[in-house]
Design an enzyme around this catalytic site. Structure first.
Site, PDB file in Angstrom:
ATOM      1  CE1 TYR A  22      -3.694  -2.447   0.211  1.00 48.56           C
ATOM      2  CE2 TYR A  22      -2.657  -3.278   2.206  1.00 48.56           C
ATOM      3  CZ  TYR A  22      -3.603  -3.405   1.201  1.00 48.56           C
ATOM      4  OH  TYR A  22      -4.447  -4.487   1.186  1.00 48.56           O
ATOM      5  CG  HIS A 101     -10.132  -1.894  -4.197  1.00 53.40           C
ATOM      6  ND1 HIS A 101     -10.486  -2.101  -2.884  1.00 53.40           N
ATOM      7  CD2 HIS A 101     -11.238  -2.145  -4.934  1.00 53.40           C
ATOM      8  CE1 HIS A 101     -11.747  -2.478  -2.836  1.00 53.40           C
ATOM      9  NE2 HIS A 101     -12.236  -2.505  -4.051  1.00 53.40           N
TER      10      HIS A 101
HETATM   11  C1  DQA Z   1      -7.861  -2.580  -0.435  1.00 54.18           C
HETATM   12  C2  DQA Z   1      -7.906  -4.032  -0.943  1.00 54.18           C
HETATM   13  C3  DQA Z   1      -8.658  -4.933   0.035  1.00 54.18           C
HETATM   14  O1  DQA Z   1      -8.657  -6.268  -0.446  1.00 54.18           O
HETATM   15  C4  DQA Z   1      -7.997  -4.917   1.381  1.00 54.18           C
HETATM   16  O2  DQA Z   1      -8.745  -5.682   2.302  1.00 54.18           O
HETATM   17  C5  DQA Z   1      -7.770  -3.537   1.899  1.00 54.18           C
HETATM   18  C6  DQA Z   1      -7.259  -2.531   0.962  1.00 54.18           C
HETATM   19  C7  DQA Z   1      -7.006  -1.699  -1.345  1.00 54.18           C
HETATM   20  O3  DQA Z   1      -7.163  -0.473  -1.283  1.00 54.18           O
HETATM   21  O4  DQA Z   1      -6.162  -2.194  -2.093  1.00 54.18           O
HETATM   22  O5  DQA Z   1      -7.916  -3.261   3.081  1.00 54.18           O
HETATM   23  O6  DQA Z   1      -9.168  -2.068  -0.416  1.00 54.18           O
END
Ligand code: DQA
Length: 146
Positions: A22, A101
């Site tokens: 992330y 996402h």
């Molecule tokens: C997310 C992807 C989801 O699968 C994960 O549970 C997250 C972050 C993303 O921004 O990539 O918490 O939403």
């Protein structure tokens, strides 16, 4: 249009949570980016950004601010894959919702390839990192979403 950027569970941990997936930017770092970009390109558009770890509070908030002139950029975190209550909430909204996402959910574990919410959104952006939020805001502000 009033814009909301709404984050779900665990996304308050961005910056330190799995930075290899992330990145190291926090929600408050991005708040400065979004507001700077809006002020430059969309002066007068109001933005509110919130994060919830409490699913009921998130649903209540979306129901309270809902309306035809509302745009929501929604990253539900893991609720994407698990929450029928949030799905039912999004299905009932008048607002235009774009699911975002940070990570490329289709290139990760199989359970992340399913979004319970996606059928009730205008679209999904996945895997483009923080750029996805600006693209989603731009789409909400320029497209005829209804
Ligand atoms: C997310 C992807 C989801 O699968 C994960 O549970 C997250 C972050 C993303 O921004 O990539 O918490 O939403």
């Amino acid at each position: 249009m009033k814009l909301y950027v709404v984050h779900g569970i665990n996304l308050d941990q961005l910056g330190t949570r799995q930075p290899e997936i992330y990145g190291t930017q926090t929600l408050s770092d991005q708040w400065a980016v979004w507001t700077g970009w809006l002020a430059k390109h969309w002066p007068g558009v109001e933005l509110e950004a919130l994060q919830f770890n409490d699913e009921a509070a998130c649903i209540r908030f979306l129901q309270e601010v809902d309306g035809p002139e509302v745009g929501v950029v929604l990253n539900p975190g893991a609720w994407t894959h698990s929450s029928i209550p949030l799905r039912d909430c999004v299905a009932g909204l008048k607002a235009a919702v774009i699911e975002v996402h940070l990570s490329h959910t289709y290139a990760r574990e199989a359970f992340r390839r399913v979004s319970l919410l996606a059928p009730y959104t205008q679209g999904t952006i996945s895997g483009l990192g923080w750029q996805g939020y600006r693209l989603a805001m731009e789409a909400l502000l320029t497209a005829q979403m209804h």
